[in-house]
Scaffold this motif. Sequence first.
Motif, PDB file in Angstrom:
ATOM      1  N   LEU A   1       0.830  -1.211   0.000  1.00 31.05           N
ATOM      2  CA  LEU A   1       0.000   0.000   0.000  1.00 31.05           C
ATOM      3  C   LEU A   1       0.862   1.256   0.000  1.00 31.05           C
ATOM      4  O   LEU A   1       0.536   2.247  -0.659  1.00 31.05           O
ATOM      5  CB  LEU A   1      -0.925  -0.005   1.213  1.00 31.05           C
TER       6      LEU A   1
ATOM      7  N   SER B   1      -2.866  -2.460  -5.681  1.00 31.39           N
ATOM      8  CA  SER B   1      -3.341  -1.349  -4.851  1.00 31.39           C
ATOM      9  C   SER B   1      -3.191  -0.019  -5.579  1.00 31.39           C
ATOM     10  O   SER B   1      -3.982   0.906  -5.351  1.00 31.39           O
ATOM     11  CB  SER B   1      -2.589  -1.310  -3.515  1.00 31.39           C
TER      12      SER B   1
ATOM     13  N   GLN C   1      -4.763  -5.847  -0.448  1.00 26.75           N
ATOM     14  CA  GLN C   1      -4.421  -4.441  -0.702  1.00 26.75           C
ATOM     15  C   GLN C   1      -5.320  -3.805  -1.763  1.00 26.75           C
ATOM     16  O   GLN C   1      -5.630  -2.606  -1.692  1.00 26.75           O
ATOM     17  CB  GLN C   1      -2.952  -4.290  -1.100  1.00 26.75           C
TER      18      GLN C   1
END
Length: 516
Positions: free
Chosen positions: A267, A354, A408
Amino acid sequence: MSKHPLRSVLKVGSNTLLSRLLGFARDIILAHLFGAGEMADAFFVAFRIPNLFRRLFGEGAFSQSFVPVLGEYRARRSTAETQAFVADVSGWLALSLAIFTLFGILGASLVVYAIAPGFAADPDKFQLTVELLRITFPYLFLISLVALAGGILNTHGHFTVPAITPVFLNLSIIATALLWAPHLQQPVIAVAWGVLIGGVVQLLFQFPSLKKLGYLRWPRLRRRDPGVVKVLRLMGPAAFGASVAQVNLFLNTILASLVGANVVSYLYYSDRLVEFPLGVFGVALGTVVLPLLSRQAAESSAQFPETLDWALRLTWLIGLPATIGLLILAEPLLISLFRYGAYSAADAAQSSLSLIGYGIGILPIIAARVLAPAFYAHQNTRTPVRFGMISVAVNMGISLILAWPLQQLGLALATSTAALVNAALLWRRLHRDGLYQMQPGWLPFLLKSSSMAVIMGLVLFFLRGDTALWLALPLWERLLRVLGLVALAALIYLGGTWGLGIHELRDIIRRRTERV
């Protein structure tokens, strides 16, 4: 005639660009040294915690309450009264920060356990995070005072110094990572000290500009300043909303520490890429718009809705191609910037998921940074807080649903969806209350700009190449290739929009230059 706002946006954006480029250099070094492993996770959590709280004491609830009141003082009070008001505010802010920072250092283990409970399964990782947090937590004190100084300078039309200040944080982290970290048994500790050193330098860098304006005075704790009372009254709802927002961010960090190994790092690296357009353009636009709208609201200026419309068109014109470009080039960008040393090809593939989820939220996040200041300019903090709480609830709900199956990607999609809800609610209320009316020409503007963004995206898609190609290329060829694709995309989009007759930006600049 005052300086027109686009010039200020470009000035802030260009200075922020330097900081973001150094930020990429910083993250490339961190990826090379730590990859997406234990030390990276520990540092990113320890660095994130003071940055979460700065949204309450720094650029978040405090600045949203302080800048409009400071603008009102400048418009209606004497210079001496304004300087006294700033001294009182800085005193109470510094005292609150000192107490909060002390509790944060003493209770670091409890904070880490609350924010990243998944780390408790690995005692070494948990203890390292606690040690790093005790070093980085005082950064909250420093950066919040930096935000106070930045608010003062921005209100006076001095945007360069606050915009360039983050450069010193990146330089400090880079220096400690390269020069000090190799000599330590736990090299990541040097990077944590780099954060603290960077905060000190950032604060000191503001002092000459504050002194020039007459605001470099000793803080004081006088309780009867009506401006301080007003800031606290406005900050109440904003602080409550910011606290709710922090709960949401804490929840995301908790889930990231629980749902899978290295998700915190995935992330972080993807967020760094999304923060590039958000920081260079979104922050620049929001920084300039808040004091400008505050002045126009204090003067009851008819230019208020025009300024807002101008900012929203600029948001779409820049945010749309940035979104499409990031979505298409997600993995090539991550490979080009971070695929060295400890950061593996698998890490890049996971981080790209992500990045796609976060990328969808670029437009609504920038739009919210434009729309929310319209409320703050009228000293209305309650409405944005209410809508922020709704978006936080949306984020929480979607995160809990998607975190385990999508990890994520699910957390990033939840963030973007919440941003869309927030921006839509803000826009609807401004329109309903008559504070904003769409100016003529929006439909052809949207059609033309969107068509060129799609054409740009198709060209990028066909020229991108597969992942194996990017992994096989050496460093400089990767960077040159990705820079070439970005330059080509910009040329296609800007040339195409001009060829289609999208002259709105030029017309808006001309109109605002004549009237501001």
